[in-house]
Design a protein around this motif. Structure first.
Motif, short mmCIF file in Angstrom:
data_model
loop_
_atom_site.label_atom_id
_atom_site.label_comp_id
_atom_site.label_asym_id
_atom_site.label_seq_id
_atom_site.Cartn_x
_atom_site.Cartn_y
_atom_site.Cartn_z
N LEU A 129 15.52 47.74 25.24
CA LEU A 129 14.64 46.93 24.39
C LEU A 129 15.12 45.48 24.34
CD1 LEU A 129 14.04 49.44 21.45
CD2 LEU A 129 12.40 48.74 23.23
N ALA A 130 16.44 45.27 24.31
CA ALA A 130 16.96 43.91 24.31
C ALA A 130 16.63 43.21 25.63
CB ALA A 130 18.47 43.93 24.08
N TYR A 131 16.73 43.94 26.72
CA TYR A 131 16.46 43.38 28.04
C TYR A 131 15.00 42.99 28.19
CZ TYR A 131 16.65 43.07 33.17
OH TYR A 131 16.58 42.64 34.48
N THR A 132 14.10 43.91 27.86
CA THR A 132 12.68 43.61 28.00
C THR A 132 12.25 42.55 26.98
OG1 THR A 132 12.19 45.56 26.62
CG2 THR A 132 12.06 45.83 29.02
N GLY A 133 12.85 42.58 25.79
CA GLY A 133 12.53 41.57 24.80
C GLY A 133 12.93 40.18 25.27
N TYR A 134 14.11 40.07 25.85
CA TYR A 134 14.56 38.79 26.39
C TYR A 134 13.62 38.32 27.50
CZ TYR A 134 17.63 35.21 28.30
OH TYR A 134 18.13 34.00 28.73
N ALA A 135 13.22 39.24 28.35
CA ALA A 135 12.34 38.88 29.47
C ALA A 135 11.03 38.30 28.97
CB ALA A 135 12.07 40.11 30.32
N LEU A 136 10.49 38.85 27.90
CA LEU A 136 9.20 38.40 27.41
C LEU A 136 9.31 37.13 26.57
CD1 LEU A 136 7.65 41.87 26.48
CD2 LEU A 136 7.23 40.48 28.52
N GLU A 166 13.22 34.72 34.88
CA GLU A 166 12.86 34.64 36.29
C GLU A 166 13.99 34.02 37.11
OE1 GLU A 166 9.72 32.33 39.23
OE2 GLU A 166 9.36 32.34 37.07
N LEU A 167 14.59 32.94 36.59
CA LEU A 167 15.67 32.28 37.32
C LEU A 167 16.88 33.19 37.49
CD1 LEU A 167 16.97 29.73 38.58
CD2 LEU A 167 17.76 29.15 36.28
N MET A 168 17.25 33.91 36.44
CA MET A 168 18.48 34.70 36.43
C MET A 168 18.55 35.70 37.57
SD MET A 168 18.61 35.22 32.31
CE MET A 168 19.65 36.69 32.32
N PHE A 169 17.42 36.19 38.02
CA PHE A 169 17.44 37.24 39.03
C PHE A 169 16.88 36.76 40.38
CE2 PHE A 169 17.39 39.23 34.88
CZ PHE A 169 18.54 40.00 34.98
N ARG A 170 16.78 35.44 40.53
CA ARG A 170 16.35 34.87 41.80
C ARG A 170 17.58 34.53 42.63
NH1 ARG A 170 11.49 32.44 42.70
NH2 ARG A 170 12.38 32.18 44.77
N HIS A 171 18.25 35.55 43.14
CA HIS A 171 19.46 35.28 43.89
C HIS A 171 19.20 34.67 45.27
CE1 HIS A 171 21.42 37.56 40.71
NE2 HIS A 171 22.49 36.90 41.06
N ASP A 172 17.91 34.53 45.61
CA ASP A 172 17.59 33.73 46.79
C ASP A 172 17.74 32.24 46.47
OD1 ASP A 172 15.41 34.07 45.03
OD2 ASP A 172 13.98 33.44 46.55
N VAL A 227 8.94 46.97 34.22
CA VAL A 227 8.17 47.00 32.98
C VAL A 227 8.01 45.59 32.41
CG1 VAL A 227 8.25 47.70 30.55
CG2 VAL A 227 8.67 49.39 32.35
N ALA A 228 9.14 44.87 32.36
CA ALA A 228 9.11 43.52 31.79
C ALA A 228 8.19 42.59 32.59
CB ALA A 228 10.53 42.95 31.74
N GLN A 229 8.33 42.61 33.91
CA GLN A 229 7.54 41.72 34.75
C GLN A 229 6.06 42.08 34.70
OE1 GLN A 229 8.50 38.98 35.73
NE2 GLN A 229 10.08 38.95 37.28
N LEU A 230 5.75 43.35 34.86
CA LEU A 230 4.35 43.75 34.90
C LEU A 230 3.67 43.60 33.55
CD1 LEU A 230 4.64 46.90 37.22
CD2 LEU A 230 3.67 44.67 37.80
N TRP A 231 4.43 43.74 32.47
CA TRP A 231 3.86 43.51 31.15
C TRP A 231 3.59 42.01 30.96
CZ3 TRP A 231 2.25 47.21 27.77
CH2 TRP A 231 1.80 46.75 26.53
N ALA A 232 4.54 41.18 31.36
CA ALA A 232 4.37 39.73 31.22
C ALA A 232 3.20 39.23 32.06
CB ALA A 232 5.66 39.02 31.62
N TRP A 233 3.00 39.80 33.23
CA TRP A 233 1.91 39.39 34.10
C TRP A 233 0.56 39.94 33.66
CZ3 TRP A 233 5.03 40.89 39.07
CH2 TRP A 233 5.96 39.89 39.33
N GLY A 234 0.57 40.87 32.70
CA GLY A 234 -0.68 41.45 32.22
C GLY A 234 -1.13 42.67 32.98
N SER A 235 -0.38 43.10 33.99
CA SER A 235 -0.80 44.22 34.82
C SER A 235 -0.74 45.55 34.06
CB SER A 235 0.08 44.31 36.06
OG SER A 235 -0.02 43.12 36.83
N LEU A 236 0.35 45.79 33.34
CA LEU A 236 0.46 47.05 32.61
C LEU A 236 -0.53 47.14 31.45
CD1 LEU A 236 4.31 47.75 32.61
CD2 LEU A 236 2.52 49.04 33.76
#
Length: 204
Positions: free
Chosen positions: A92-99, A106-112, A165-174
């Motif tokens: 819940l803390a992880y998904t809450g932070y994401a939203l 987005e930046l934190m996990f863009r290791h490219d 879950v976090a990404q797809l919820w933020a994008w509106g897909s879920l």
């Protein structure tokens, strides 16, 4: 040009502060060296004295995000003792932070875009890996306490599920996909479903 009061460590911190403000307000696309320097009130070449590459500056900005997320994990776990409840709190803390902090997340996990391999110069601070790996190790330890046969693999799969879950919820897909379901669905229910899918049943 930067003033003498803005030299050394204070200027380095200011550049990171400006980067954090930019990514939260405008996303990763705004994180150019020139724009960060302009908003910090210094010459466009100033960041190069503290961050020899664009990657090293982005990594320092991302590190702030991981430090924030780690602090949230500590608060989430503090009142709990049961490992499954702790994994749920982390989810819940992880998904809450994401939203709440979408640009930083987005930046934190863009290791490219980041340097997570240890090539960062010593002047740019600790390696990004030293901020990121302990969070995964914490999740793995809790998953192990839940009785998973392969804790690291299970933790990785659960992490991927929570991230999705976090990404797809933020994008509106879920919300779109689940809009015609039998009842209201929120992120908390989806986190619970992710735990049920990956962790052994029953108390541990």
């Amino acid at each position: 040009m930067e003033s003498s009061e803005e030299s050394g460590a204070p200027l380095r911190a200011r550049l990171v502060d400006v980067g954090v403000e930019l990514v939260l307000a405008e996303g990763t696309g705004a994180l150019g060296l020139r724009e960060i320097a302009r908003r910090a009130g210094v010459s466009h070449g100033a960041p190069r004295r503290y961050f020899p590459t664009h990657q090293s500056l982005l990594s320092a900005i991302a590190r702030r995000g991981f430090e924030d997320l780690a602090a949230r994990f500590v608060l989430a776990l503090a009142p709990l003792s049961h490992p499954r409840e702790q994994v749920r709190a982390l989810g819940l803390a992880y998904t809450g932070y994401a939203l709440e902090r979408r640009g930083m997340f987005e930046l934190m996990f863009r290791h490219d875009l980041l340097d997570g391999t240890g090539r960062e110069a010593a002047a740019a601070g600790p390696r990004l890996r030293e901020s990121t790996r302990p969070l995964f190790d914490l999740l793995t330890a809790l998953v192990s306490r839940c009785g998973a046969a392969e804790p690291a693999i299970t933790a990785a799969a659960l992490w991927a599920n929570l991230h999705g879950v976090a990404q797809l919820w933020a994008w509106g897909s879920l919300p779109l996909a689940l809009g015609d379901g039998p009842g209201p669905v929120d992120v908390e229910r989806l986190v619970g479903a992710a735990l049920d899918a990956h962790l052994p049943e029953g108390p541990q």
